[in-house]
Each structure stands twice: as structure tokens, then as C-alpha cells.
Design a protein around this motif. Sequence first.
Motif, short mmCIF file in Angstrom:
data_model
loop_
_atom_site.label_atom_id
_atom_site.label_comp_id
_atom_site.label_asym_id
_atom_site.label_seq_id
_atom_site.Cartn_x
_atom_site.Cartn_y
_atom_site.Cartn_z
N UNK A 90 27.60 2.65 8.74
CA UNK A 90 27.48 1.39 9.16
C UNK A 90 27.64 0.17 8.20
N UNK A 91 26.86 0.43 7.28
CA UNK A 91 26.66 -0.39 6.00
C UNK A 91 27.44 0.03 4.77
N UNK A 96 27.20 3.46 -2.08
CA UNK A 96 27.05 4.16 -3.30
C UNK A 96 25.75 4.26 -3.73
N UNK A 97 24.56 4.37 -2.76
CA UNK A 97 23.16 4.71 -3.15
C UNK A 97 23.02 5.72 -3.83
N UNK A 98 22.07 5.80 -4.60
CA UNK A 98 21.67 7.06 -5.28
C UNK A 98 20.13 7.15 -5.42
N UNK A 99 19.48 8.17 -5.87
CA UNK A 99 18.06 8.42 -6.19
C UNK A 99 17.97 8.26 -7.41
N UNK A 203 12.82 -1.35 7.05
CA UNK A 203 13.09 -2.28 8.36
C UNK A 203 14.07 -3.30 7.78
N UNK A 204 13.90 -3.85 6.72
CA UNK A 204 14.81 -4.89 6.62
C UNK A 204 16.44 -4.39 6.69
N UNK A 205 16.77 -3.06 6.15
CA UNK A 205 17.83 -2.53 6.40
C UNK A 205 18.24 -2.22 7.77
N UNK A 206 17.43 -2.07 8.50
CA UNK A 206 17.46 -1.64 9.86
C UNK A 206 17.97 -2.70 10.51
N UNK A 207 17.19 -4.00 10.39
CA UNK A 207 17.62 -5.37 11.01
C UNK A 207 19.15 -5.48 10.73
#
Length: 431
Positions: A90-91, A96-99, A203-207
Motif C-alpha cells: 500500500x505504501x 525498502x525497509x530493513x531491520x 499507529x502513525x503508519x496505520x493512519x
Amino acid sequence: MAELDAILEKYTNPDTGSIHGASFVAVDSTGNDIYCKSFGYKNVNVKNSKRLTLDTPSWIASQTKLTTSVAVMQVVEKGLIGLDDDVRDVLPQLKDLKVLIGFEGEGSIAETLATSGDEGPYSSKPVEKPKGPPIFEKIMGKLTLRHLITHTSGFCYDLADPLLIKYSAWTERKDNMFSGTMQGNLHPLIFQPGSSWKYGPGLDWAGTIVAKLTGLDFNEYQQKHIWGPLGAKNTTFFPNREGLEKEDLHETGIRAEGEGTQGLKPGDCLWRLNSRDALGGAGLFSTPNDYKKLLSALISEGGPLLSKASVDEMFRPQIGPESTLGARAFLKGTNLDNTQSNLYTDRYDEWENFQEIGHCLCGIVTTEDVFGRRKKGSINWSGLPNLIWWIDRESGVAATFFTQLLPVGDHAPRRLQIELEAALYKAINGK
């Protein structure tokens, strides 16, 4: 309800009390008021202050999260997304997120944590730049909406985690969790999704996902689908746009010394009144009268916001044993290795006696009765300036306590909250 009046009068007495102003509201399962009053003053300097009212705006901080969970369940009800769908579809900014697992030349994660000191949002200690670049691993599996709203996504507040503090120093990030921007919440994960629990900007990302799916700014979405249907007119992510200035808000008190009101000094709200983005984890300004309407809807099985099935899903425990350990450590104000947490301390002292807790889609779930107070299965969460809400469906009670006092976990509002809860249940149970 004379005992509740007496408790609030005691704590907000400008000469002998410990809090400059506080509000307490409680409703029953039909949405009717049980108790709704404010005591004390809007400003720390009470001689030049108006009295606090139930319509005085306050920064509600993480009590925003409950409203975002409602918004998430609304879009799930509409079939726009599933709780177990991968949100990276969706976003694009999450693709490109990693841990983050450490830094070159600094040994293990445990060694990094052990040598991180007391860096944090209230620390004046400069953060040393790591010796080498960050080390990452790829995300294994999905990053889901359920992960985001249960704090099991791997996101953590950047000023609360030693690894992320060092990451920000290495990358020279300018935004952070208090910047009022989503950019402040864009940083690596610190564990694989679903494998642990850390309090963070999920929750910021959920919004942001709700906004993307509906084509509405998240503030506009909440006004249209939450606050509008409730008839709540004094809640917003953007107080400056509504003509509000800091003088209109319940002023933040800072505990400088002792426990009396004489030991308080005036402080500024930690959140920007002119934030750029509507952040669903901490950005709302609201009033006790408005928030009461949200609690009334949820204790009344969701109407007009959600179906009963969606409320049931929201309140059901969701996380596994490993994640529960992380949540329990947070409530005790510690890290998993029992070292002191940098951001939150003495958060819920009464939880230390519980064998287990649960976490649902909007807060902590009690797993046993609290004697003389809420029942097993109750849900609760709080806000940084020492606010708290709870919903006890078995007893048919929902309530919230508003104040604006720092630091988080200050003992006076914690004792006040517990006394109010005990007196409320004593009154409604007739014993």
C-alpha cells in the motif's frame, strides 16, 4: 459521587494538592454519563488562571492511538484492506525497509545496548556517532496492519531505542518522533515483524494507510468518519488551523521538585500545534467531553462507528508469548534485559503483580480482575502527559482521566487515577 469530588478537590487544591488541574469522565454501557467533572485550573500559575473545564483542549498524546485503531477497523470493515495484508503493497515508502541489527565495529546488539547510557529525549548527554556503518537484514515475511497496531511490527520510537538513537546520529537525521512529520517515523525496524514487541509509531503508519486507501487526509478522515458522527467538535490534529494557540490549552506542568503544586513550573506542550502531518499515534488535541463520546460508542458495542464484531476483534488479545514479554517490560519501565527504559518509567506500577497481560488492537488487556476496580478482559492505554482511558465491558464502565503533567509516570497522577477508579467502582457497585 461525593467521594470522587473529594478526591479531585484534594489533588487539585492549589495550596495542598499536587496537580494544577484534572478531569475525570465515566460512562455506562448505554452511553449515559456516570461522572463528568473538571477540578483545578487551566494554568500552573493558578492566581492568573481560569478554571479547568470539560471543554478545555489538551494534547492527548498516545490516547490518539485508540481513534486510529477505530479508523483501521472501519477500512477493514469496508474491505479496503485486511489486517494480515502486507502494508508495503500500500505504501511505497515502506518497500525498502530493513531491520537494523547493529553497527560495524561495535560488537553484538547486547553490547551496544549495554553501553548506550542514558541517551533519550530528556537527556543532555551528546550521542556519539557509531564507529562503523549500520548493519541490516532483510524483512522475512510480511509487515502487516495487525503488526502495526499491536506494536509487533519492529518499529520503535526513535528517541526510545539505543540502536535507533545511534542510527540517527550516523545518518544525521533531522526529524524525530516529536517533529510532527511522518518523516520522523521513517527509519529501520529493530526486529523482524511479529517476533517481539516495542512501543513505536506503528499507529502513525496505520493512519497513513487509512489516508492512502480512502484518499482523505487523516485529519479529514477522522472528522468525517469518527468525530463528526459522534457530534464531537473540539478534536483535531491541527489546533492552529482551528484558531487555537497555546494559551487556549490546558497548560503543561513540569514537576520540578516535591509533590505539591508549589513544585510545578509551567512548561510547553511537547507536541507542535502546527504539525505538518496528521499523526495517528500521538497527534490529537481533544477535550474530555469529546473523548467521552468515543468511549461511549465503544462501550455501547461500536455504534455509530463500528459493528459489534469489529469491536470484539479490537478488544481480543492478539500477541504471542515473546511479544508479551516485551510489552510487560515496557509497562514496568524497563527494557527486556531489565535495564532502565530511556523514555518511559514507572508507567503502570500495579502491573508488576500480574502473572500475564495481553495486548489487543488498541491497548493492554487485563487477564485477571483488579480487586475493587476493573474486571478481567478490560482494555486500557494512556497518554504521555499522564492521561489514561479504560473500557470494562463486563462491568459496563468506560472512563478517561485528563491532565497535563510531566514527567510521564509522575506518582501523583498515578495515585489519583487509582483512587478515582476505586471510588468509581465502589459507587457503581454500592459497596
